[in-house]
Motif scaffolding. Structure first.
Motif, PDB file in Angstrom:
ATOM      1  N   GLN A 179       0.807  -1.144   0.082  1.00 32.11           N
ATOM      2  CA  GLN A 179       0.006  -0.091  -0.027  1.00 32.11           C
ATOM      3  C   GLN A 179       1.096   1.193   0.045  1.00 32.11           C
ATOM      4  O   GLN A 179       0.539   2.268  -0.730  1.00 32.11           O
ATOM      5  CB  GLN A 179      -1.184  -0.034   1.427  1.00 32.11           C
ATOM      6  N   TYR A 180       1.913   1.360   0.946  1.00 34.01           N
ATOM      7  CA  TYR A 180       2.835   2.391   0.890  1.00 34.01           C
ATOM      8  C   TYR A 180       3.437   2.686  -0.630  1.00 34.01           C
ATOM      9  O   TYR A 180       3.541   3.834  -1.074  1.00 34.01           O
ATOM     10  CB  TYR A 180       3.825   2.313   1.913  1.00 34.01           C
ATOM     11  N   GLY A 181       4.068   1.740  -0.990  1.00 34.04           N
ATOM     12  CA  GLY A 181       4.644   1.728  -2.363  1.00 34.04           C
ATOM     13  C   GLY A 181       3.683   2.322  -3.560  1.00 34.04           C
ATOM     14  O   GLY A 181       4.242   3.020  -4.335  1.00 34.04           O
ATOM     15  N   ASP A 182       2.572   1.580  -3.506  1.00 31.53           N
ATOM     16  CA  ASP A 182       1.614   1.962  -4.415  1.00 31.53           C
ATOM     17  C   ASP A 182       1.061   3.433  -4.271  1.00 31.53           C
ATOM     18  O   ASP A 182       0.990   4.456  -5.291  1.00 31.53           O
ATOM     19  CB  ASP A 182       0.411   1.411  -4.390  1.00 31.53           C
ATOM     20  N   LEU A 183       1.108   3.869  -3.008  1.00 30.19           N
ATOM     21  CA  LEU A 183       0.690   5.315  -2.734  1.00 30.19           C
ATOM     22  C   LEU A 183       1.754   6.285  -3.243  1.00 30.19           C
ATOM     23  O   LEU A 183       1.449   7.541  -3.972  1.00 30.19           O
ATOM     24  CB  LEU A 183       0.449   5.508  -1.327  1.00 30.19           C
ATOM     25  N   VAL A 184       2.822   5.932  -3.137  1.00 24.84           N
ATOM     26  CA  VAL A 184       4.066   6.722  -3.438  1.00 24.84           C
ATOM     27  C   VAL A 184       4.205   6.876  -5.153  1.00 24.84           C
ATOM     28  O   VAL A 184       4.222   7.944  -5.772  1.00 24.84           O
ATOM     29  CB  VAL A 184       5.536   6.500  -3.134  1.00 24.84           C
ATOM     30  N   ARG A 185       4.006   5.573  -5.536  1.00 26.07           N
ATOM     31  CA  ARG A 185       4.086   5.586  -7.001  1.00 26.07           C
ATOM     32  C   ARG A 185       3.016   6.415  -7.544  1.00 26.07           C
ATOM     33  O   ARG A 185       2.913   6.940  -8.790  1.00 26.07           O
ATOM     34  CB  ARG A 185       3.862   4.106  -7.625  1.00 26.07           C
ATOM     35  N   ASP A 186       1.602   6.154  -7.017  1.00 24.38           N
ATOM     36  CA  ASP A 186       0.623   7.066  -7.519  1.00 24.38           C
ATOM     37  C   ASP A 186       0.831   8.608  -7.470  1.00 24.38           C
ATOM     38  O   ASP A 186       0.393   9.229  -8.383  1.00 24.38           O
ATOM     39  CB  ASP A 186      -0.843   6.552  -6.774  1.00 24.38           C
ATOM     40  N   GLY A 187       1.387   8.842  -6.288  1.00 26.56           N
ATOM     41  CA  GLY A 187       1.738  10.298  -6.202  1.00 26.56           C
ATOM     42  C   GLY A 187       2.734  10.760  -7.368  1.00 26.56           C
ATOM     43  O   GLY A 187       2.500  12.009  -7.956  1.00 26.56           O
ATOM     44  N   ILE A 188       3.797   9.961  -7.457  1.00 29.01           N
ATOM     45  CA  ILE A 188       4.577  10.179  -8.823  1.00 29.01           C
ATOM     46  C   ILE A 188       3.769  10.618  -9.940  1.00 29.01           C
ATOM     47  O   ILE A 188       4.044  11.665 -10.703  1.00 29.01           O
ATOM     48  CB  ILE A 188       5.456   9.235  -8.935  1.00 29.01           C
ATOM     49  N   ARG A 189       2.994   9.826 -10.396  1.00 33.35           N
ATOM     50  CA  ARG A 189       2.134   9.745 -11.764  1.00 33.35           C
ATOM     51  C   ARG A 189       1.280  11.236 -11.309  1.00 33.35           C
ATOM     52  O   ARG A 189       1.048  11.788 -12.486  1.00 33.35           O
ATOM     53  CB  ARG A 189       1.110   8.555 -11.649  1.00 33.35           C
ATOM     54  N   ASN A 190       0.610  11.393 -10.344  1.00 31.87           N
ATOM     55  CA  ASN A 190      -0.294  12.560 -10.100  1.00 31.87           C
ATOM     56  C   ASN A 190       0.501  14.058 -10.306  1.00 31.87           C
ATOM     57  O   ASN A 190       0.086  14.695 -10.678  1.00 31.87           O
ATOM     58  CB  ASN A 190      -1.033  12.533  -8.857  1.00 31.87           C
ATOM     59  N   VAL A 191       1.635  14.190  -9.811  1.00 38.35           N
ATOM     60  CA  VAL A 191       2.416  15.118  -9.820  1.00 38.35           C
ATOM     61  C   VAL A 191       2.890  15.439 -11.182  1.00 38.35           C
ATOM     62  O   VAL A 191       3.122  16.436 -11.742  1.00 38.35           O
ATOM     63  CB  VAL A 191       3.685  14.921  -8.646  1.00 38.35           C
ATOM     64  N   THR A 192       3.347  14.397 -11.864  1.00 34.81           N
ATOM     65  CA  THR A 192       3.976  14.258 -13.291  1.00 34.81           C
ATOM     66  C   THR A 192       2.881  14.962 -14.096  1.00 34.81           C
ATOM     67  O   THR A 192       2.991  15.830 -14.881  1.00 34.81           O
ATOM     68  CB  THR A 192       4.232  12.855 -13.717  1.00 34.81           C
ATOM     69  N   ARG A 193       1.504  14.490 -13.986  1.00 32.68           N
ATOM     70  CA  ARG A 193       0.350  14.757 -14.849  1.00 32.68           C
ATOM     71  C   ARG A 193       0.222  16.336 -14.538  1.00 32.68           C
ATOM     72  O   ARG A 193      -0.001  17.106 -15.497  1.00 32.68           O
ATOM     73  CB  ARG A 193      -0.839  14.112 -14.380  1.00 32.68           C
ATOM     74  N   ALA A 194       0.192  16.827 -13.205  1.00 31.97           N
ATOM     75  CA  ALA A 194      -0.122  18.149 -12.752  1.00 31.97           C
ATOM     76  C   ALA A 194       0.973  19.011 -13.471  1.00 31.97           C
ATOM     77  O   ALA A 194       0.869  20.183 -13.970  1.00 31.97           O
ATOM     78  CB  ALA A 194      -0.258  18.188 -11.452  1.00 31.97           C
TER      79      ALA A 194
END
Length: 154
Positions: A126-141
């Motif tokens: 869950q932690y790893g997925d949270l960080v990887r999702d964050g990377i994708r979200n910040v990249t998109r923004a």
């Protein structure tokens, strides 16, 4: 750590000002040369309680600086599963988001690249997925030119 965890829980319950005050008091007690695990953890969470991106950046920079003095051995004294390399992707992600919100896409991209590269060390939990999702979200923004706060960013 117990005091840090208690203050973080205050923040998560919506008591941001009380949490910020408690963590700031702990920071003053620990000091700039105190235990690296305490400084890194405290600064990481204190950044999330700031009202401006400039203040968040200052605390996120302190968290990254503190992790430089942290060893796996010290981290495992707190929890046997912790490794310093597991902290780094999230710390760089937070800095990338701070720079994105402050309109510095070059610095944001540098920290995103570091977060992305270091995320290969994260577990598939869950932690790893949270960080990887964050990377994708910040990249998109960042790609969209947005400087707005992201609700989905950890």
């Amino acid at each position: 750590m117990a005091g840090i965890v208690a203050a973080v829980e205050l923040g998560r319950s919506g008591q941001r000002a009380r949490a910020r005050d408690a963590l700031t008091a702990l920071w003053e007690r620990i000091g700039a040369d105190g235990d690296a695990l305490h400084r890194c953890t405290l600064a990481h969470y204190l950044a999330d309680l700031q009202d401006t991106a400039e203040a968040e950046l200052m605390w996120d920079e302190r968290a990254l600086a503190a992790v430089g003095g942290l060893t796996d051995e010290r981290a495992r004294q707190y929890h046997s599963s912790l490794q310093v390399r597991g902290f780094l992707p999230s710390l760089h992600l937070n800095l990338a988001d701070d720079h994105r919100r402050l309109g510095d896409p070059e610095a944001a991209r540098e920290h995103l690249a570091a977060a992305r590269d270091l995320s290969r060390h994260l577990p598939g939990d869950q932690y790893g997925d949270l960080v990887r999702d964050g990377i994708r979200n910040v990249t998109r923004a960042l790609d969209a030119g947005s400087t707005q706060r992201l609700d989905s960013h950890p």
